[in-house]
Design a protein around this motif. Structure first.
Motif, PDB file in Angstrom:
ATOM      1  N   GLY A   1      96.830  47.277  25.864  1.00  0.00           N
ATOM      2  CA  GLY A   1      95.486  47.781  25.663  1.00  0.00           C
ATOM      3  C   GLY A   1      95.278  49.124  26.344  1.00  0.00           C
ATOM      4  O   GLY A   1      95.877  49.416  27.385  1.00  0.00           O
ATOM      5  N   ALA A   2      94.400  49.934  25.757  1.00  0.00           N
ATOM      6  CA  ALA A   2      94.147  51.267  26.302  1.00  0.00           C
ATOM      7  C   ALA A   2      93.590  51.194  27.720  1.00  0.00           C
ATOM      8  O   ALA A   2      93.944  52.015  28.579  1.00  0.00           O
ATOM      9  N   ASP A   3      92.715  50.213  28.003  1.00  0.00           N
ATOM     10  CA  ASP A   3      92.136  50.088  29.340  1.00  0.00           C
ATOM     11  C   ASP A   3      93.207  49.775  30.378  1.00  0.00           C
ATOM     12  O   ASP A   3      93.177  50.304  31.497  1.00  0.00           O
ATOM     13  N   VAL A   4      94.149  48.911  30.012  1.00  0.00           N
ATOM     14  CA  VAL A   4      95.233  48.552  30.929  1.00  0.00           C
ATOM     15  C   VAL A   4      96.087  49.773  31.257  1.00  0.00           C
ATOM     16  O   VAL A   4      96.411  50.046  32.427  1.00  0.00           O
ATOM     17  N   LEU A   5      96.439  50.537  30.248  1.00  0.00           N
ATOM     18  CA  LEU A   5      97.310  51.696  30.441  1.00  0.00           C
ATOM     19  C   LEU A   5      96.600  52.820  31.190  1.00  0.00           C
ATOM     20  O   LEU A   5      97.197  53.485  32.049  1.00  0.00           O
ATOM     21  N   THR A   6      95.338  53.049  30.870  1.00  0.00           N
ATOM     22  CA  THR A   6      94.588  54.086  31.580  1.00  0.00           C
ATOM     23  C   THR A   6      94.434  53.731  33.049  1.00  0.00           C
ATOM     24  O   THR A   6      94.589  54.590  33.927  1.00  0.00           O
TER      25      THR A   6
ATOM     26  N   GLY B   1      97.554  60.748  31.106  1.00  0.00           N
ATOM     27  CA  GLY B   1      96.107  60.808  31.184  1.00  0.00           C
ATOM     28  C   GLY B   1      95.495  59.575  30.552  1.00  0.00           C
ATOM     29  O   GLY B   1      96.000  58.451  30.709  1.00  0.00           O
ATOM     30  N   ASN B   2      94.440  59.772  29.782  1.00  0.00           N
ATOM     31  CA  ASN B   2      93.759  58.651  29.136  1.00  0.00           C
ATOM     32  C   ASN B   2      94.569  58.111  27.964  1.00  0.00           C
ATOM     33  O   ASN B   2      95.237  58.870  27.244  1.00  0.00           O
ATOM     34  N   TRP B   3      94.472  56.812  27.765  1.00  0.00           N
ATOM     35  CA  TRP B   3      95.087  56.153  26.615  1.00  0.00           C
ATOM     36  C   TRP B   3      93.994  55.737  25.643  1.00  0.00           C
ATOM     37  O   TRP B   3      92.845  55.512  26.036  1.00  0.00           O
ATOM     38  N   HIS B   4      94.363  55.596  24.353  1.00  0.00           N
ATOM     39  CA  HIS B   4      93.399  55.298  23.303  1.00  0.00           C
ATOM     40  C   HIS B   4      93.972  54.250  22.358  1.00  0.00           C
ATOM     41  O   HIS B   4      95.187  54.239  22.094  1.00  0.00           O
ATOM     42  N   PRO B   5      93.129  53.367  21.825  1.00  0.00           N
ATOM     43  CA  PRO B   5      93.619  52.409  20.827  1.00  0.00           C
ATOM     44  C   PRO B   5      94.181  53.148  19.610  1.00  0.00           C
ATOM     45  O   PRO B   5      93.572  54.097  19.118  1.00  0.00           O
ATOM     46  N   ALA B   6      95.336  52.724  19.155  1.00  0.00           N
ATOM     47  CA  ALA B   6      95.948  53.356  17.986  1.00  0.00           C
ATOM     48  C   ALA B   6      95.204  52.946  16.726  1.00  0.00           C
ATOM     49  O   ALA B   6      94.900  51.763  16.534  1.00  0.00           O
TER      50      ALA B   6
ATOM     51  N   ALA C   1      96.405  53.212  13.742  1.00  0.00           N
ATOM     52  CA  ALA C   1      97.384  52.649  12.815  1.00  0.00           C
ATOM     53  C   ALA C   1      98.290  51.684  13.579  1.00  0.00           C
ATOM     54  O   ALA C   1      98.430  51.778  14.802  1.00  0.00           O
ATOM     55  N   GLY C   2      98.912  50.762  12.847  1.00  0.00           N
ATOM     56  CA  GLY C   2      99.809  49.812  13.480  1.00  0.00           C
ATOM     57  C   GLY C   2      99.100  48.530  13.849  1.00  0.00           C
ATOM     58  O   GLY C   2      97.906  48.351  13.613  1.00  0.00           O
ATOM     59  N   PRO C   3      99.821  47.607  14.484  1.00  0.00           N
ATOM     60  CA  PRO C   3      99.245  46.297  14.828  1.00  0.00           C
ATOM     61  C   PRO C   3      98.235  46.416  15.960  1.00  0.00           C
ATOM     62  O   PRO C   3      98.240  47.387  16.720  1.00  0.00           O
ATOM     63  N   PRO C   4      97.358  45.428  16.109  1.00  0.00           N
ATOM     64  CA  PRO C   4      96.394  45.432  17.219  1.00  0.00           C
ATOM     65  C   PRO C   4      97.112  45.420  18.565  1.00  0.00           C
ATOM     66  O   PRO C   4      98.217  44.909  18.693  1.00  0.00           O
ATOM     67  N   GLY C   5      96.453  45.980  19.574  1.00  0.00           N
ATOM     68  CA  GLY C   5      97.024  45.961  20.911  1.00  0.00           C
ATOM     69  C   GLY C   5      97.956  47.101  21.217  1.00  0.00           C
ATOM     70  O   GLY C   5      98.546  47.155  22.303  1.00  0.00           O
ATOM     71  N   VAL C   6      98.098  48.039  20.290  1.00  0.00           N
ATOM     72  CA  VAL C   6      98.944  49.214  20.515  1.00  0.00           C
ATOM     73  C   VAL C   6      98.056  50.396  20.876  1.00  0.00           C
ATOM     74  O   VAL C   6      97.008  50.609  20.265  1.00  0.00           O
ATOM     75  N   SER C   7      98.463  51.157  21.877  1.00  0.00           N
ATOM     76  CA  SER C   7      97.688  52.311  22.330  1.00  0.00           C
ATOM     77  C   SER C   7      98.596  53.526  22.421  1.00  0.00           C
ATOM     78  O   SER C   7      99.826  53.412  22.490  1.00  0.00           O
ATOM     79  N   PHE C   8      97.969  54.693  22.444  1.00  0.00           N
ATOM     80  CA  PHE C   8      98.754  55.927  22.552  1.00  0.00           C
ATOM     81  C   PHE C   8      98.074  56.893  23.500  1.00  0.00           C
ATOM     82  O   PHE C   8      96.877  56.801  23.786  1.00  0.00           O
ATOM     83  N   THR C   9      98.865  57.821  24.001  1.00  0.00           N
ATOM     84  CA  THR C   9      98.342  58.922  24.802  1.00  0.00           C
ATOM     85  C   THR C   9      99.010  60.208  24.344  1.00  0.00           C
ATOM     86  O   THR C   9     100.073  60.176  23.705  1.00  0.00           O
ATOM     87  N   GLU C  10      98.386  61.320  24.654  1.00  0.00           N
ATOM     88  CA  GLU C  10      98.950  62.629  24.340  1.00  0.00           C
ATOM     89  C   GLU C  10      99.508  63.244  25.617  1.00  0.00           C
ATOM     90  O   GLU C  10      98.838  63.262  26.647  1.00  0.00           O
TER      91      GLU C  10
END
Length: 408
Positions: free
Chosen positions: A337-342, A358-363, A365-374
């Motif tokens: 989850g984005a909150d966990v990673l942030t 930095g901050n992570w965001h819910p993706a 696209a893809g399955p639930p529970g995947v997040s990304f950061t830049e």
């Protein structure tokens, strides 16, 4: 006597109180993240927006004398240092003229509106992940009466064949270089030449959304004038890669730019004075543009080390995209989850003085529970070795695991 303050307080709806509390919590978390990044001794990049206001003002004052004559009058309605910046941009891009805009959204609104009037076709072909489609609340249609179409939905710019085969006519093709929301991706130079030629075959004009054009030159192996020469008009941003305060420029033929000045005024962009933004842009051109190729090159080292570090840290599935990066920016995806990673990123910065992400965001696209950061590699990131990155990944993942366990 009636206690009006008490009456007003009693009259507040519970939802309003909840919203107020939520906003206060969000503001507190934002300040915590900012403080953690600012205090970190090691970062991959330290954008000016992470600096305190006083430091930003001091840096502007310290650098201004090197880019212009501070004994001259300040600008009024676009002359002075603003006009100087416009001439500099036209020269850098090899275009006839350029005009300063307070925002990139306004610059592109005006550019695409002007081209629609000239071609007689109000349809713009662009990518569904392009900035106007994702981040501007439908402004092209709501404000300028333009209609958008999508020659491809693949997470990349369209190919020449997709442009040729597209069933609907369009007057302008807009290419975002790089395509940020797809992962800062770029075509090859040959692919770019081919897609522009395909648009020309359809009698369409070509506009480049070059908010991050500055960092594209190493990937293409071409200078900025040669890249810009493919298009009829180009927009560039001053606050993203160059670290300015705000502002953008539209460059193109003299007649287009003169028309754009008229529309800038109509759109409310003819500001009384803009010298802070213009000075910051000129400083960015002098200080950030020359070392950009080194940032792009080192981003490949950082991305490669991340790809090595995640499996070693037990991450399981992950994605570094694109690998290697096309510019000095890229995405990292993880199945949490984005909150966990942030929270893990903030704690790493607070506890070790190393800010890897930095901050992570819910993706989207893809399955639930995947997040990304830049990830952005800047001047500060040049000091990182591949080993430094791998060690930072291990520290980060240990905090991710701890966050997941604490939430179970």
């Amino acid at each position: 006597m009636t206690d009006m303050a008490g009456t007003d307080q009693q009259a507040r709806h519970p939802e309003e109180d909840a919203q107020g509390q939520s906003q206060a919590q969000e503001d507190a978390q934002r300040l915590r993240r900012w403080n953690a990044r600012r205090a970190a001794g090691r970062v991959l990049s330290r954008p000016p927006m992470d600096l305190p206001l006083g430091e930003r003002l001091a840096a502007l004052a310290a650098g201004a004398g090197a880019v212009t004559d501070l004994g001259r009058p300040a600008d009024l309605y676009g002359d002075g240092v603003v006009a100087e910046l416009e001439r500099r941009i036209a020269e850098l891009l090899g275009m006839e003229a350029a005009v300063f805009f307070p925002t990139g959204t306004m610059a592109q609104q005006v550019a695409l509106r002007c081209w629609a009037g000239r071609t007689g076709n109000h349809t713009v072909a662009l990518h569904p992940l392009a900035h106007p489609e994702i981040h501007e609340r439908g402004a092209l249609g709501a404000v300028s009466g333009l209609r958008t179409v999508h020659p491809t939905s693949e997470p990349r710019l369209p190919t020449a064949q997709e442009i040729r085969d597209f069933a609907e006519p369009f007057g302008t093709m807009m290419l975002e270089l790089p395509l940020r929301d797809a992962g800062f991706v770029l075509p090859t130079w040959e692919e770019l030449e081919a897609v522009v030629a395909a648009a020309r075959e359809r009698d369409a004009v070509v506009h480049i959304d070059g908010a991050r054009l500055w960092e594209c030159a190493p990937h293409f192996g071409r200078g900025l004038p040669e890249i810009a020469a493919l298009a009829d008009s180009v927009y560039v941003s001053f606050y993203k890669t160059l670290g300015g305060i705000s502002g953008a420029a539209l460059a193109g033929p003299e007649s287009l730019i003169e028309e754009a000045r008229t529309w800038r005024h109509r759109y409310g962009g003819q500001l009384f004075q803009q010298f802070p933004a213009a000075l910051a842009a000129l400083i960015g051109l002098e200080q950030e543009l020359p070392p950009l190729p080194s940032y792009v090159a080192h981003a490949k080292v950082v991305a490669g080390a991340l790809a090595e570090g995640f499996p070693a840290a037990g991450a399981g599935w992950f994605r570094v995209h694109p690998e290697p990066p096309h510019t000095h920016q890229f995405q990292v995806w993880l199945p949490y989850g984005a909150d966990v990673l942030t929270e893990a990123a903030v704690r790493q910065a607070e506890e070790t003085g190393v800010s890897l992400f930095g901050n992570w965001h819910p993706a989207s696209a893809g399955p639930p529970g995947v997040s990304f950061t830049e990830v952005t590699v800047g001047r500060e990131g040049l000091e990182w070795t591949a080993r430094d990155v791998r060690e930072a990944v291990a520290e980060f993942m240990s905090r991710v695991v701890a966050q997941v366990r604490s939430s179970d």
